[in-house]
Design a protein around this motif. Structure first.
Motif, mmCIF file in Angstrom:
data_model
loop_
_atom_site.group_PDB
_atom_site.id
_atom_site.type_symbol
_atom_site.label_atom_id
_atom_site.label_comp_id
_atom_site.label_asym_id
_atom_site.label_seq_id
_atom_site.Cartn_x
_atom_site.Cartn_y
_atom_site.Cartn_z
ATOM 1 N N ASP A 46 40.348 38.184 30.643
ATOM 2 C CA ASP A 46 41.655 38.149 31.294
ATOM 3 C C ASP A 46 42.037 39.474 31.940
ATOM 4 O OD1 ASP A 46 42.076 35.508 30.472
ATOM 5 O OD2 ASP A 46 42.870 36.160 28.541
ATOM 6 N N LEU A 47 41.277 40.533 31.692
ATOM 7 C CA LEU A 47 41.630 41.845 32.220
ATOM 8 C C LEU A 47 41.336 41.926 33.715
ATOM 9 C CD1 LEU A 47 40.312 44.228 29.435
ATOM 10 C CD2 LEU A 47 42.488 43.043 29.586
ATOM 11 N N LYS A 48 42.192 42.628 34.416
ATOM 12 C CA LYS A 48 42.012 42.860 35.846
ATOM 13 C C LYS A 48 41.877 44.366 36.057
ATOM 14 C CE LYS A 48 42.757 38.481 36.492
ATOM 15 N NZ LYS A 48 41.647 37.550 36.787
ATOM 16 N N VAL A 49 40.747 44.798 36.622
ATOM 17 C CA VAL A 49 40.468 46.214 36.793
ATOM 18 C C VAL A 49 40.440 46.558 38.271
ATOM 19 C CG1 VAL A 49 38.871 48.085 36.260
ATOM 20 C CG2 VAL A 49 39.098 46.160 34.688
ATOM 21 N N HIS A 50 41.138 47.620 38.648
ATOM 22 C CA HIS A 50 41.157 48.076 40.028
ATOM 23 C C HIS A 50 40.842 49.561 40.070
ATOM 24 C CE1 HIS A 50 43.006 44.263 41.189
ATOM 25 N NE2 HIS A 50 43.855 44.441 40.195
ATOM 26 N N SER A 51 40.036 49.975 41.036
ATOM 27 C CA SER A 51 39.673 51.381 41.171
ATOM 28 C C SER A 51 39.262 51.673 42.599
ATOM 29 C CB SER A 51 38.517 51.723 40.227
ATOM 30 O OG SER A 51 38.050 53.045 40.469
ATOM 31 N N LYS A 52 39.427 52.929 43.008
ATOM 32 C CA LYS A 52 38.934 53.360 44.317
ATOM 33 C C LYS A 52 37.407 53.461 44.308
ATOM 34 C CE LYS A 52 43.104 55.942 45.490
ATOM 35 N NZ LYS A 52 43.660 57.286 45.790
ATOM 36 N N GLY A 53 36.839 53.596 43.099
ATOM 37 C CA GLY A 53 35.388 53.628 42.969
ATOM 38 C C GLY A 53 34.846 52.279 42.550
ATOM 39 N N GLU A 54 33.593 52.264 42.157
ATOM 40 C CA GLU A 54 32.957 51.057 41.649
ATOM 41 C C GLU A 54 33.267 50.936 40.151
ATOM 42 O OE1 GLU A 54 31.271 48.726 43.292
ATOM 43 O OE2 GLU A 54 31.680 49.754 45.188
ATOM 44 N N THR A 55 33.524 49.717 39.684
ATOM 45 C CA THR A 55 33.858 49.509 38.277
ATOM 46 C C THR A 55 32.834 48.623 37.589
ATOM 47 O OG1 THR A 55 35.231 47.577 38.733
ATOM 48 C CG2 THR A 55 36.324 49.730 38.770
ATOM 49 N N ALA A 56 32.783 48.771 36.282
ATOM 50 C CA ALA A 56 31.923 47.923 35.458
ATOM 51 C C ALA A 56 32.634 47.654 34.144
ATOM 52 C CB ALA A 56 30.577 48.587 35.211
ATOM 53 N N GLN A 57 32.381 46.474 33.598
ATOM 54 C CA GLN A 57 32.976 46.094 32.317
ATOM 55 C C GLN A 57 31.911 45.452 31.436
ATOM 56 O OE1 GLN A 57 36.773 44.048 32.483
ATOM 57 N NE2 GLN A 57 36.314 42.860 30.639
ATOM 58 N N VAL A 58 31.814 45.960 30.215
ATOM 59 C CA VAL A 58 30.883 45.425 29.227
ATOM 60 C C VAL A 58 31.695 45.020 28.011
ATOM 61 C CG1 VAL A 58 28.920 45.915 27.732
ATOM 62 C CG2 VAL A 58 28.984 46.870 30.047
ATOM 63 N N ASN A 59 31.543 43.785 27.576
ATOM 64 C CA ASN A 59 32.330 43.268 26.462
ATOM 65 C C ASN A 59 31.480 43.127 25.211
ATOM 66 O OD1 ASN A 59 34.361 43.007 28.413
ATOM 67 N ND2 ASN A 59 33.764 40.889 28.858
ATOM 68 N N GLU A 60 32.090 43.405 24.080
ATOM 69 C CA GLU A 60 31.401 43.318 22.787
ATOM 70 C C GLU A 60 32.369 42.741 21.771
ATOM 71 O OE1 GLU A 60 29.751 46.401 19.345
ATOM 72 O OE2 GLU A 60 29.871 47.056 21.428
#
Length: 305
Positions: A46-60
């Motif tokens: 459900d998280l929404k991530v915004h950045s001027k760079g490239e983003t990555a998300q790893v879930n555990e």
């Protein structure tokens, strides 16, 4: 009324603090790494991530039984956020959302995967890149038994706990704390951040050194043993149902203005620094030293003083 505008602005600021806590934003110093959390987020998806760079998300994720974790302890430090939901199960579900931003997607993924989460019994810990320029964070989404015992701490990120009736101890330095529909024992302290409480029961102690406190009573009577809210330098805002019946004592130093537009204010007893509403019971005690106070009912209310 003198200072009326200031008091209503202070109350509005506290209401905004309550609304934005579930949707907290974290901005990194260089690239503007922003994390937006949907108000009803139940998982990392459900998280929404915004950045001027490239983003990555790893879930555990992992689970813990109450036998393994009689007390769930987590210090989110300055890179973490904590979100807890009570549920009707006997175990804990802990999901960690590891998020990073970098110049390239590959660098962001490498950074996110380098964030390590571990636990020894009920004590959860985490670590990540140590460079000041590294843009990363960890969001902990916890589903806990209703009667759970929690000991949570954060430095800059928010802590939100909802629907837990056990023992809840919360500490924050700069981040906001939000507590909703929690009974049992609740003990929350902040140094510079705001505290928002919404509920109708429990033994509750709220203490803010420099931040504001917002208390919202959700039913017409307080069903707990005690609610004590104290702020030193921040404003205090209290929201009551129209027909609120429980006794409430408000104490001030006499140095800050007080606006009371709630119906119980009409027959309140006053002695200059103290206001006692709805009889002599002191189950609800509210106090401030230097901050203004606003007490109001939900919806339009006739101004009493």
């Amino acid at each position: 009324m003198k200072n009326e505008g200031f008091l209503y602005v202070a109350a509005a600021v506290l209401c905004v603090a309550w609304l934005v806590t579930p949707g907290a934003t974290h901005a990194a110093r260089d690239r503007g790494f922003n994390l937006n959390i949907n108000g009803n987020a139940e998982s990392c998806a459900d998280l929404k991530v915004h950045s001027k760079g490239e983003t990555a998300q790893v879930n555990e994720s992992f689970t813990l039984s109450k036998g393994e974790a009689p007390i769930l302890e987590l210090n989110a430090a300055d890179r973490g956020q904590i979100r807890v939901r009570g549920w009707d199960r006997a175990d804990y579900s802990v999901e960690t959302c590891k998020i990073a931003a970098a110049e390239t997607r590959g660098a962001a993924e490498k950074m996110a995967r380098s964030i390590s989460v571990g636990h020894t019994a009920g004590r959860i810990s985490y670590s990540g890149p140590t460079a000041d320029s590294a843009e990363w964070m960890a969001v902990f989404i916890v589903h806990a038994p209703r009667d759970a015992s929690l000991n949570l701490e954060a430095k800059n990120g928010p802590i939100e706990v909802r629907g837990v009736n056990g023992s809840v101890k919360l500490r924050a330095t700069n981040g906001p704390v939000a507590i909703e529909d929690c009974g049992g024992s609740v003990d929350a302290h902040t140094t510079n951040g705001p505290i928002a409480f919404s509920g109708d029961r429990g033994e509750v102690h709220l203490n803010a050194q420099n931040g504001p406190i917002a208390v919202k009573f959700t039913t017409e009577s307080w069903n707990g043993s005690q609610l004590e809210a104290r702020t030193i330098n921040g404003p205090l805002a209290v929201s009551l149902p129209e027909n609120f019946r429980s006794g409430m004592r408000l104490e001030t130093s006499g140095h800050a203005p007080v606006s009371c537009s709630a119906t119980p204010c009409r027959n309140a007893w006053r002695d200059g620094r103290t206001m006692q509403m709805n009889g002599t019971s002191e189950a609800i005690r509210l106090s401030t030293e230097n901050g203004p106070v606003a007490v109001h009912t939900e919806g339009p209310a006739k101004r009493i003083i």
